[in-house]
Motif scaffolding. Structure first.
Motif, PDB file in Angstrom:
ATOM      1  N   ALA A  17      50.793  86.475 -44.874  1.00  0.00           N
ATOM      2  CA  ALA A  17      51.457  85.343 -45.537  1.00  0.00           C
ATOM      3  C   ALA A  17      52.958  85.584 -45.655  1.00  0.00           C
ATOM      4  O   ALA A  17      53.759  84.702 -45.317  1.00  0.00           O
ATOM      5  CB  ALA A  17      50.835  85.118 -46.918  1.00  0.00           C
ATOM      6  N   GLU A  36      57.750  95.118 -49.755  1.00  0.00           N
ATOM      7  CA  GLU A  36      56.332  95.473 -49.591  1.00  0.00           C
ATOM      8  C   GLU A  36      56.057  96.767 -50.350  1.00  0.00           C
ATOM      9  O   GLU A  36      56.725  97.767 -50.134  1.00  0.00           O
ATOM     10  CB  GLU A  36      56.003  95.608 -48.101  1.00  0.00           C
ATOM     11  N   ALA A  37      55.041  96.732 -51.196  1.00  0.00           N
ATOM     12  CA  ALA A  37      54.725  97.894 -52.035  1.00  0.00           C
ATOM     13  C   ALA A  37      54.189  99.069 -51.213  1.00  0.00           C
ATOM     14  O   ALA A  37      54.419 100.227 -51.554  1.00  0.00           O
ATOM     15  CB  ALA A  37      53.702  97.494 -53.092  1.00  0.00           C
ATOM     16  N   ALA A  45      44.997  93.217 -47.004  1.00  0.00           N
ATOM     17  CA  ALA A  45      43.904  92.437 -46.404  1.00  0.00           C
ATOM     18  C   ALA A  45      44.177  92.177 -44.927  1.00  0.00           C
ATOM     19  O   ALA A  45      43.253  91.998 -44.125  1.00  0.00           O
ATOM     20  CB  ALA A  45      43.742  91.122 -47.144  1.00  0.00           C
ATOM     21  N   SER A  46      45.453  92.166 -44.552  1.00  0.00           N
ATOM     22  CA  SER A  46      45.838  91.828 -43.170  1.00  0.00           C
ATOM     23  C   SER A  46      45.729  93.008 -42.206  1.00  0.00           C
ATOM     24  O   SER A  46      46.169  92.895 -41.064  1.00  0.00           O
ATOM     25  CB  SER A  46      47.277  91.302 -43.161  1.00  0.00           C
ATOM     26  N   LEU A  52      39.453  86.800 -36.229  1.00  0.00           N
ATOM     27  CA  LEU A  52      39.185  85.554 -35.514  1.00  0.00           C
ATOM     28  C   LEU A  52      40.144  84.492 -36.021  1.00  0.00           C
ATOM     29  O   LEU A  52      40.313  84.371 -37.235  1.00  0.00           O
ATOM     30  CB  LEU A  52      37.751  85.170 -35.874  1.00  0.00           C
ATOM     31  N   ASP A 166      57.610  98.260 -54.825  1.00  0.00           N
ATOM     32  CA  ASP A 166      56.607  97.535 -55.617  1.00  0.00           C
ATOM     33  C   ASP A 166      57.385  96.712 -56.633  1.00  0.00           C
ATOM     34  O   ASP A 166      57.885  97.246 -57.609  1.00  0.00           O
ATOM     35  CB  ASP A 166      55.682  98.558 -56.295  1.00  0.00           C
ATOM     36  N   ILE A 167      57.514  95.432 -56.395  1.00  0.00           N
ATOM     37  CA  ILE A 167      58.332  94.574 -57.267  1.00  0.00           C
ATOM     38  C   ILE A 167      57.550  94.294 -58.559  1.00  0.00           C
ATOM     39  O   ILE A 167      56.362  93.974 -58.511  1.00  0.00           O
ATOM     40  CB  ILE A 167      58.650  93.234 -56.551  1.00  0.00           C
ATOM     41  N   TYR A 224      30.523  87.202 -37.801  1.00  0.00           N
ATOM     42  CA  TYR A 224      31.120  86.994 -36.479  1.00  0.00           C
ATOM     43  C   TYR A 224      31.159  88.313 -35.710  1.00  0.00           C
ATOM     44  O   TYR A 224      31.144  89.395 -36.299  1.00  0.00           O
ATOM     45  CB  TYR A 224      32.530  86.382 -36.572  1.00  0.00           C
ATOM     46  N   GLY A 307      42.128  83.490 -48.571  1.00  0.00           N
ATOM     47  CA  GLY A 307      40.688  83.711 -48.387  1.00  0.00           C
ATOM     48  C   GLY A 307      40.347  84.349 -47.056  1.00  0.00           C
ATOM     49  O   GLY A 307      40.924  85.373 -46.675  1.00  0.00           O
ATOM     50  N   SER A 308      39.437  83.727 -46.324  1.00  0.00           N
ATOM     51  CA  SER A 308      38.941  84.282 -45.054  1.00  0.00           C
ATOM     52  C   SER A 308      39.676  83.728 -43.846  1.00  0.00           C
ATOM     53  O   SER A 308      39.259  83.958 -42.711  1.00  0.00           O
ATOM     54  CB  SER A 308      37.469  83.911 -44.867  1.00  0.00           C
ATOM     55  N   GLY A 310      43.287  83.727 -43.344  1.00  0.00           N
ATOM     56  CA  GLY A 310      44.721  84.026 -43.471  1.00  0.00           C
ATOM     57  C   GLY A 310      45.502  83.979 -42.173  1.00  0.00           C
ATOM     58  O   GLY A 310      46.713  83.755 -42.204  1.00  0.00           O
ATOM     59  N   ILE A 311      44.849  84.185 -41.048  1.00  0.00           N
ATOM     60  CA  ILE A 311      45.607  84.204 -39.785  1.00  0.00           C
ATOM     61  C   ILE A 311      46.251  82.834 -39.567  1.00  0.00           C
ATOM     62  O   ILE A 311      47.459  82.729 -39.338  1.00  0.00           O
ATOM     63  CB  ILE A 311      44.704  84.584 -38.588  1.00  0.00           C
TER      64      ILE A 311
END
Ligand SMILES: Cc1cc2nc3c(=O)[nH]c(=O)nc-3n(C[C@H](O)[C@H](O)[C@H](O)COP(=O)(O)OP(=O)(O)OC[C@H]3O[C@@H](n4cnc5c(N)ncnc54)[C@H](O)[C@@H]3O)c2cc1C
Length: 345
Positions: A17, A36-37, A45-46, A52, A166-167, A224, A307-308, A310-311
């Motif tokens: 994101a 970025e922390a 998560a990425s 997919l 880490d903000i 998947y 969620g599922s 993000g791409i």
């Protein structure tokens, strides 16, 4: 209220994101810094090696489907321009494993616009897949896989700077004209009104088997499976609502494999697991992200709850936020903006 043009944006979070925001800002000629922390971008998560890209397949073509259809189109324009993202536009077969899926896909075929899809018999699906399938399928020829980790990395390269920090307070980003909060489950720390974000832990399993290399296309069946170059196949993904740890669990590999074995047993014969990865999705109760301005005076925006999906969702959210920052006339339909609003809960 009209603001002066934005020249510099601070982005909290270097997952898909946040990295997508850096990319879209650069396309609009606006500088950004990612905070970025973790030690590297695309490690939350990425961080999966493959994922997919698929619109969320709702039966009716409402504002949500409009969002995912536009996201899909946009991603297909962006992916070919990015280096080293392991993009494989192999297509995807959504297997029709029960009546509920049959009815949903039939409705989709009637109502969705702008998405190439075809209903295939089991024989046709088998020919596409390179492996025996006993189900009819909805074939999405433009779907496929990409490495979320590498995609985040490639998109983040558009930022002027990536700072490992880490903000804990928005004031730390006071030097920027605007701020985008894109830090998954960590987003609420910066929001005047908390989002009902819920963690949903998931795990993917990478494995090899004698038939794994026959698979030519991604298969979706609730879970998947994606062809995974030299490693064989990537099987995804578990859903553990309320759990928020990233530790790999043997039981979740077993769960992924059992689900695949029930649908395509051939792929799991003599299967050897080579690796697995756990991650935490940030989800919202209506399974749709929160995208928009959360503080008009300070020019703070949010992109969270992907969620599922993000791409696609991360990229589309970034495009919309940059349109908002530029105060463009056409920022998407009112119905869509209302559906995405961070204040809708
Ligand atoms: C097992 C699994 C399988 C998945 N499969 C798919 C798939 O096939 N297709 C698909 O589209 N999606 C898939 N997803 C979902 C997708 O990965 C997510 O939607 C996406 O990664 C979310 O991106 P994000 O940037 O919002 O979050 P993240 O990638 O988690 O990024 C948030 C970042 O913010 C950082 N951060 C947090 N707080 C702070 C702070 N205070 N200061 C600075 N930095 C901070 C974090 O360190 C993190 O790097 C899957 C997810 C999981 C877990």
């Amino acid at each position: 209220m009209r603001h002066a043009p934005v020249k510099s944006v601070g982005i909290i979070g270097g997952g898909l994101a946040g990295a997508a925001c850096a990319y879209e800002l650069a396309q609009a000629g606006i500088e950004s810094v990612i905070y970025e922390a973790r030690a590297a971008v695309g490690d939350g998560a990425s961080g999966n090696v493959l994922g997919l890209y698929n619109p969320r397949l709702a039966a009716e073509f409402g504002p949500e489907s409009q969002y995912y259809a536009a996201a899909f189109e946009h991603a297909l324009r962006v992916f070919p321009t990015l280096p080293d993202i392991d993009w494989n536009p192999c297509g995807a077969l959504h297997l029709i494993t029960d009546d509920v899926r049959a009815q949903r896909f039939a409705k989709m075929q009637r109502s969705w616009q702008g998405l190439r899809m075809a209903h295939l018999s089991a024989v046709e699906a088998t020919a596409r897949a390179g492996i025996d399938l006993r189900y009819e399928a909805l074939f999405l020829s433009d779907s496929g896989s990409v490495s979320p980790r590498r995609l985040a990395y490639a998109l983040a390269r558009s930022a002027q700077q990536i700072v490992q920090q880490d903000i804990d307070d928005l004031d730390a980003l006071a030097a920027h004209d605007a701020v985008i909060v894109a830090c998954g489950m960590g987003s609420n720390r910066f929001l005047p009104q908390a989002l009902p974000l819920r963690p949903v832990r998931g795990q993917v399993t990478i494995a090899d088997s004698p038939h794994a290399h026959d698979l030519k296309i991604a298969l979706c069946y609730g879970g998947y499976v994606i062809p995974c170059a030299k490693q064989g196949i990537l099987i995804g993904a578990t859903f553990k609502r309320g759990q928020d740890h990233e530790t790999v669990e043997d039981a979740e590999n077993t769960e992924n494999i059992a689900k695949l074995a029930a649908i395509v047993p051939l792929l799991t014969n003599n299967l050897q697991i080579s690796s697995a990865r756990g991650g935490v999705r940030a989800t919202l109760p209506d399974h749709f992200p929160a995208v928009g301005c959360i503080d008009a005076n300070r020019r703070v925006y949010v992109s969270a709850g992907h969620g599922s999906h993000g791409i696609l969702s991360g990229l589309m959210a970034a495009k919309l936020i940059v349109d908002m920052l530029q105060q463009k006339e056409d920022q998407g339909s009112q119905a869509l903006l209302k559906k995405l609003s961070p204040f809708r809960f």
